[in-house]
Design a protein around this motif. Structure first.
Motif, PDB file in Angstrom:
ATOM      1  N   SER A 126       0.277  37.787 -15.356  1.00 58.48           N
ATOM      2  CA  SER A 126       0.309  36.394 -15.822  1.00 58.48           C
ATOM      3  C   SER A 126      -0.505  35.418 -14.969  1.00 58.48           C
ATOM      4  N   CYS A 128      -3.186  32.361 -14.289  1.00 60.07           N
ATOM      5  CA  CYS A 128      -3.663  31.160 -15.016  1.00 60.07           C
ATOM      6  C   CYS A 128      -2.781  30.822 -16.213  1.00 60.07           C
ATOM      7  N   GLN A 129      -1.486  31.041 -16.093  1.00 58.02           N
ATOM      8  CA  GLN A 129      -0.529  30.759 -17.169  1.00 58.02           C
ATOM      9  C   GLN A 129      -0.755  31.636 -18.400  1.00 58.02           C
ATOM     10  N   LYS A 131      -0.031  35.054 -20.488  1.00 56.25           N
ATOM     11  CA  LYS A 131       1.123  35.937 -20.603  1.00 56.25           C
ATOM     12  C   LYS A 131       0.650  37.379 -20.709  1.00 56.25           C
ATOM     13  N   CYS A 140      -9.320  30.524 -11.928  1.00 60.72           N
ATOM     14  CA  CYS A 140      -8.440  29.532 -12.566  1.00 60.72           C
ATOM     15  C   CYS A 140      -8.825  28.152 -12.051  1.00 60.72           C
ATOM     16  N   THR A 143      -5.904  25.633 -10.696  1.00 56.65           N
ATOM     17  CA  THR A 143      -5.313  25.855  -9.374  1.00 56.65           C
ATOM     18  C   THR A 143      -6.342  26.247  -8.326  1.00 56.65           C
TER      19      THR A 143
END
Length: 295
Positions: A126, A128-129, A131, A140, A143
């Motif tokens: 999971s 970079c957010q 799923k 990413c 972040t």
């Protein structure tokens, strides 16, 4: 006797003054409204939909800064071979990227800020957010995290040993180039442009352009880094890109997790062209020409 003139009511005089003030206030509000409409109304709406392109560093360095050495010492010879260990190679390439891009950015009043590097092997949960489970290199922007897959780099070295050093270096530098794009505003520019254009006007085309900008920036870095690292041979880039594409396909068929950011978009010919533009010019401003493609 003549009748006395009626004395105006104090309340009535106050009401008249309030009405005059209100009239002036309405006139001022109307004038301000007209000015705002002329400056920002529909006639200028198109100009605001397209965010201005970001500017790359305005000045090109001749050489990355190096520590001062005694005059009698000969210039150091280029390092001929990359470390066999992919993690050691990654550290070496990231240090070179920081040195060279630190020079570029400082001359344009930017500062180089290190990404948060995450080293993993074959499986990443999971990022970079996203799923699910993924593999391969990934950056990413939200972040400033740079994910580098040592299993992927080892596969490149094992299956294409003749260009494995260059291919591994390219993968690291390309992922890091997305971080450079964030530092100079390219990531935000593409995001805003994608929002303004809407889902039906070529999101994939914008992604292709962003990937080519990253490759052009890699070329600018190679232009200087190859003087120190002999395996960064521009003549071998075509074979290195072919090796990268082949490994992407092979890993997909080997039961490994999907690549979070596949390197098969755009095609190798376009990547090679913009890599060479960066290498031949050594000037990251040349990468700005790709913005006309996005527009």
């Amino acid at each position: 006797m003549p009748e006395k003139a009626a004395t105006p009511s104090p309340r009535k005089g106050l009401l008249l003054r309030l009405l005059r003030w209100l009239s002036w206030l309405l006139i001022i509000v109307a004038l301000v409204g007209v000015a705002v409409y002329l400056a920002f109304g529909p006639a200028h709406m198109i100009d605001r939909l397209m965010p201005p392109p970001p500017a790359f560093p305005e000045e090109v360095i001749e050489e990355p800064a190096v520590a001062a050495k005694p005059a009698a010492a000969p210039p150091p010879a280029a390092i001929q071979h990359a470390p066999a260990d992919s993690q050691e190679l990654t550290i070496l390439m990231l240090e070179s990227i920081e040195d060279i891009w630190g020079e570029f950015l400082a001359r344009a009043d930017y500062s180089y800020k290190k990404p948060k590097v995450v080293i993993f092997r074959d499986r990443l949960e999971s990022p970079c957010q996203l799923k699910g489970t993924f593999s391969g290199p990934l950056y990413c922007s939200g972040t400033s995290q740079l994910y580098l897959d040592m299993g992927y780099l080892d596969d490149l070295q094992k299956n294409a040993p003749q260009v494995g050093d260059l291919a591994r270096s390219y993968v690291v530098a390309h992922a890091a180039a997305h971080h450079i794009q964030k530092l100079v505003g390219v990531v935000g520019w593409f995001r805003d442009l994608n929002t303004d254009l809407g889902p039906s006007q070529g999101s994939e085309s914008l992604r292709v352009t962003q990937e080519l900008v990253a490759d052009c920036l890699v070329g600018s870095w190679i232009s200087y880094a190859r003087r120190k690292y002999a395996w960064l041979e521009p003549e071998q880039l075509d074979a290195a890109l072919k090796a990268v594409r082949e490994r992407d396909a092979a890993r997909a068929g080997a039961g490994l997790p999907p690549m979070a950011d596949p390197l098969d978009l755009p095609d190798s010919a376009a990547r090679l062209r913009w890599l060479n533009i960066g290498i031949d010019s050594g000037d990251p401003r040349e990468c700005s020409k790709l913005f006309t493609v996005a527009e």
